[in-house]
Motif scaffolding. Structure first.
Motif, PDB file in Angstrom:
ATOM      1  N   UNK A   1       1.159  -1.281   0.091  1.00 49.12           N
ATOM      2  CA  UNK A   1      -0.210  -0.210  -0.035  1.00 49.12           C
ATOM      3  C   UNK A   1       0.993   0.821   0.111  1.00 49.12           C
ATOM      4  N   UNK A   2       0.605   2.463   0.827  1.00 49.17           N
ATOM      5  CA  UNK A   2       1.383   3.320   0.917  1.00 49.17           C
ATOM      6  C   UNK A   2       1.174   4.466   1.647  1.00 49.17           C
TER       7      UNK A   2
ATOM      8  N   UNK B   1      -0.713  -9.159   6.022  1.00 48.17           N
ATOM      9  CA  UNK B   1       0.162  -7.993   5.885  1.00 48.17           C
ATOM     10  C   UNK B   1       0.298  -6.867   4.879  1.00 48.17           C
ATOM     11  N   UNK B   2       0.478  -5.849   5.456  1.00 56.44           N
ATOM     12  CA  UNK B   2      -0.021  -4.431   5.297  1.00 56.44           C
ATOM     13  C   UNK B   2       1.528  -3.611   5.123  1.00 56.44           C
ATOM     14  N   UNK B   3       2.058  -3.607   3.391  1.00 56.63           N
ATOM     15  CA  UNK B   3       2.702  -2.320   3.685  1.00 56.63           C
ATOM     16  C   UNK B   3       2.527  -0.877   3.053  1.00 56.63           C
ATOM     17  N   UNK B   4       2.843  -0.326   4.485  1.00 61.20           N
ATOM     18  CA  UNK B   4       3.063   1.389   4.026  1.00 61.20           C
ATOM     19  C   UNK B   4       3.782   2.341   3.505  1.00 61.20           C
TER      20      UNK B   4
ATOM     21  N   UNK C   1       6.581   2.332   6.318  1.00 60.28           N
ATOM     22  CA  UNK C   1       8.524   2.165   6.611  1.00 60.28           C
ATOM     23  C   UNK C   1       8.905   2.976   6.174  1.00 60.28           C
ATOM     24  N   UNK C   2       9.855   3.907   6.964  1.00 54.68           N
ATOM     25  CA  UNK C   2      10.827   5.596   6.532  1.00 54.68           C
ATOM     26  C   UNK C   2      12.403   5.351   6.383  1.00 54.68           C
ATOM     27  N   UNK C   3      12.868   6.095   5.788  1.00 55.90           N
ATOM     28  CA  UNK C   3      14.512   5.418   6.227  1.00 55.90           C
ATOM     29  C   UNK C   3      14.960   6.499   7.275  1.00 55.90           C
TER      30      UNK C   3
ATOM     31  N   UNK D   1       6.125  20.467   8.951  1.00 52.60           N
ATOM     32  CA  UNK D   1       6.449  20.059   9.790  1.00 52.60           C
ATOM     33  C   UNK D   1       6.906  18.340   8.680  1.00 52.60           C
ATOM     34  N   UNK D   2       7.704  18.202   8.830  1.00 53.19           N
ATOM     35  CA  UNK D   2       8.478  16.860   8.323  1.00 53.19           C
ATOM     36  C   UNK D   2       7.774  15.540   8.407  1.00 53.19           C
ATOM     37  N   UNK D   3       8.019  14.668   7.286  1.00 51.46           N
ATOM     38  CA  UNK D   3       7.763  13.884   7.639  1.00 51.46           C
ATOM     39  C   UNK D   3       7.931  13.066   8.727  1.00 51.46           C
ATOM     40  N   UNK D   4       7.519  12.213   9.020  1.00 51.66           N
ATOM     41  CA  UNK D   4       7.486  11.278   9.866  1.00 51.66           C
ATOM     42  C   UNK D   4       8.273   9.871  10.567  1.00 51.66           C
ATOM     43  N   UNK D   5       9.655   9.703  11.305  1.00 51.43           N
ATOM     44  CA  UNK D   5      10.576   8.757  11.270  1.00 51.43           C
ATOM     45  C   UNK D   5      10.542   7.656  12.099  1.00 51.43           C
ATOM     46  N   UNK D   6      10.465   6.107  11.264  1.00 52.32           N
ATOM     47  CA  UNK D   6       9.899   5.239  12.177  1.00 52.32           C
ATOM     48  C   UNK D   6      11.111   3.955  12.189  1.00 52.32           C
ATOM     49  N   UNK D   7      11.151   3.306  13.029  1.00 55.07           N
ATOM     50  CA  UNK D   7      11.869   2.311  12.915  1.00 55.07           C
ATOM     51  C   UNK D   7      11.908   0.773  12.503  1.00 55.07           C
ATOM     52  N   UNK D   8      10.736   1.075  12.006  1.00 53.04           N
ATOM     53  CA  UNK D   8      10.132   0.049  11.781  1.00 53.04           C
ATOM     54  C   UNK D   8      10.566  -0.916  10.492  1.00 53.04           C
ATOM     55  N   UNK D   9      11.796  -0.063   9.957  1.00 59.00           N
ATOM     56  CA  UNK D   9      13.012  -1.763   8.770  1.00 59.00           C
ATOM     57  C   UNK D   9      13.140  -2.437  10.100  1.00 59.00           C
TER      58      UNK D   9
END
Length: 274
Positions: A96-97, A119-122, A180-182, A240-248
Motif C-alpha cells: 500500500x502506501x 500483512x500491509x506495507x505502507x 516504512x521510512x528511511x 512539519x517533516x515527514x515521520x521517521x519510523x524504526x520499522x525496517x
C-alpha cells in the motif's frame, strides 16, 4: 518457508527487489509479468495481467503466498483477483502506501475481508522518486521545483523489499501494518545536493512557485489530482517533516539504508553529460 511465492509487478521498483531477495533466501519464486523479462536464475516466470483476473489462474497454481501490488487508481477487479488468490494461497502481503489514498484504503479492507492471512506495507516516499530529477541534474545541474524545504524520510526500495520478504517467508507478521521510512529526514534541496555530491557534479536547488511546479508536472503527464496531492503534501512537509519510523530495523534486524547509500548506488543516472 512457504512452498512457492508469487510476486506481482515483478519488474517494478520494489517487485524486482522482492524477487531477488527471495531467491537469495532460498525461496521458490514465481514472477508475474505481462511480457518478456529477465530474472535471476531459478525464478519461474508466469504471464498474466491483474486487470484480467482469468489470466492469473496458471500463475497461481501451487502458490502458497502472494506479494500483491495493485497498480490501479481504483479497486475495480480486485475482489475477483483476491477470490482467485484465496482459492490457491493462504497469505498475501500487500504493498500500500503511507498516504493510504481512498483506493488503497478500500484495497486494504477487501484484503482484510478476503479470509487470507495478510500483512500491509505502507512505505513513505521512495528514494527512487529522486530519479525524476535525473535529466535536470545531468543537464545544467539545476533542479527547479517548489518546496525545496519540504522534508521527508526517504525509504530505499531494498528495505521495502526486505520487510516484504520477512512477511512472505516467516511467521509473526499476520495482521500487521508496517509504516516504512528511511533513517532520517531530508529536505528536497538537501536530497539534490547529495545527489550532486555522489555523482561528482555540483547541483543546486532553484525554488519555483507551486503554480509553475504544477504546470511542469502536468507537462510530464501527471494527472491533475496527483500533482495537486503531491504539492499539498510537500507544502505540509515544509512546516512539519515527514515521520521517521524504526520499522525496517525492527522487522529485519538491520538499520534502514540512508539516502546517501541510495544516491551512491545510482550515480550513473545523475552524472553530467557532455
Amino acid at each position: 518457508m512457504p512452498q512457492r511465492i508469487l510476486v506481482t509487478a515483478a519488474t517494478g521498483t520494489v517487485g524486482r527487489e522482492v524477487v531477488a531477495q527471495l531467491r537469495e533466501a532460498g525461496a521458490e519464486v514465481r514472477a508475474l509479468t505481462r511480457g518478456p523479462a529477465a530474472f535471476p536464475p531459478g525464478v519461474d516466470t508466469a504471464h498474466g495481467d491483474l486487470s484480467v483476473p482469468d489470466s492469473l489462474s496458471g500463475a497461481l497454481q501451487d502458490v502458497s503466498t502472494v506479494f500483491l501490488v495493485w497498480p490501479f487508481a481504483s479497486i475495480d477487479g480486485l475482489a475477483a483477483v483476491l477470490t482467485l488468490i484465496a482459492e490457491n494461497a493462504g497469505r498475501v502481503v500487500y504493498l500500500s502506501s503511507a498516504a493510504v489514498r481512498d483506493h488503497e484504503r478500500q484495497a486494504e479492507q477487501l484484503i482484510e475481508e478476503s479470509g487470507l492471512e495478510w500483512t500491509v506495507l505502507r512505505p513513505h516516499a521512495f528514494a527512487a522518486n529522486a530519479l525524476r530529477w535525473s535529466e535536470q541534474i545531468r543537464g545544467n545541474g539545476v533542479v527547479r521545483e517548489a518546496y525545496g524545504q519540504a522534508s521527508m524520510s526517504l525509504v530505499h526500495e531494498r528495505d521495502i523489499a526486505a520487510v516484504a520478504v520477512h512477511a512472505l517467508t516467516r511467521e509473526g507478521h499476520a495482521g500487521a501494518r508496517y509504516e516504512l521510512t528511511g533513517p532520517r529526514s531530508l529536505s528536497q534541496a538537501e536530497q539534490v545536493r547529495i545527489l550532486g555530491e555522489k555523482a561528482e557534479h555540483p547541483v543546486h536547488w532553484e525554488e519555483a512557485s507551486p503554480q509553475e511546479a504544477r504546470l511542469q508536472m502536468l507537462a510530464r503527464g501527471w494527472p491533475p489530482e496527483v500533482a495537486d496531492e503531491v504539492l499539498h503534501a510537500q507544502a505540509a512537509m515544509t512546516a512539519r517533516p515527514g515521520p521517521i519510523t524504526k520499522t525496517v530495523e525492527q522487522v529485519t534486524g538491520a538499520p534502514a539504508r540512508t539516502f546517501e547509500s541510495w544516491a551512491a548506488e545510482h550515480t550513473k543516472a545523475f552524472r553530467a553529460t557532455g
